[in-house]
Design an enzyme around this catalytic site. Sequence first.
Site, PDB file in Angstrom:
ATOM      1  CG  HIS A   1       3.143   6.519 -12.508  1.00 35.52           C
ATOM      2  ND1 HIS A   1       3.741   6.587 -13.747  1.00 35.52           N
ATOM      3  CD2 HIS A   1       3.810   5.560 -11.818  1.00 35.52           C
ATOM      4  CE1 HIS A   1       4.735   5.711 -13.800  1.00 35.52           C
ATOM      5  NE2 HIS A   1       4.796   5.071 -12.642  1.00 35.52           N
TER       6      HIS A   1
ATOM      7  CG  ASP B   1      -1.033  -4.731   0.406  1.00 37.36           C
ATOM      8  OD1 ASP B   1      -0.650  -3.559   0.219  1.00 37.36           O
ATOM      9  OD2 ASP B   1      -0.813  -5.345   1.463  1.00 37.36           O
ATOM     10  CB  SER B   2       2.728  -5.345  -4.055  1.00 32.13           C
ATOM     11  OG  SER B   2       2.772  -3.948  -4.232  1.00 32.13           O
TER      12      SER B   2
END
Length: 200
Positions: free
Chosen positions: A11, A70-71
């Site tokens: 996804h 990265d969040s």
Amino acid sequence: MKIVLASRNKHKIEEWNATLGKYIDGVELLSLDAVGITAEIEENGTTFEENALIKAQAAARSGYLSIGEDSGLSVGALGGEPGIRSARYAGEHGNDRANNELLLTKLKGQSDRSAKFVCTIALVDPKHPESPVYVTGETEGVILEKYVGDGGFGYDPIFFYEPASKTFAQMNGAEKNAVSHRGRAIAHLADYLKTLQEKE
């Protein structure tokens, strides 16, 4: 141009391809599985940049240009929490409800509810692994005191984006991608990739 995205999430790969495709042509994103990287990547950095680089360097073992991302959510009144621990803030990775409840509890009585979503992307060229390129996207908002909207995931139902007068959970995919931290970071990345295409 083939690039490996340090993810196995189909996804996520589809979302990335759709978003990146709006800004640039001729880029195909591959998953870790597609290039035969099966080892788990240990994210033990202390910043978004460090974790993004760890992922990108692992993916670069494929020999392709590689991306790590990265969040997370950074809340001013909490000194930047949950930050890099956003997905496992309450202890269990990906338990959105528990993470949201912990955040709301910590913010109880706080007048400053300002927050921002941050997404940092690291791009590593396997020919020059010592010179990563970083891009960052940020979206500022306010943490509500209750859930609004039933879309999205993570902190979306309590993250209110003032220019749209909606939470992220009230937006459809196109609306969110247009203003999200990830969408903005990908737009910056596309600008850089265009310069690479021009050099080819």
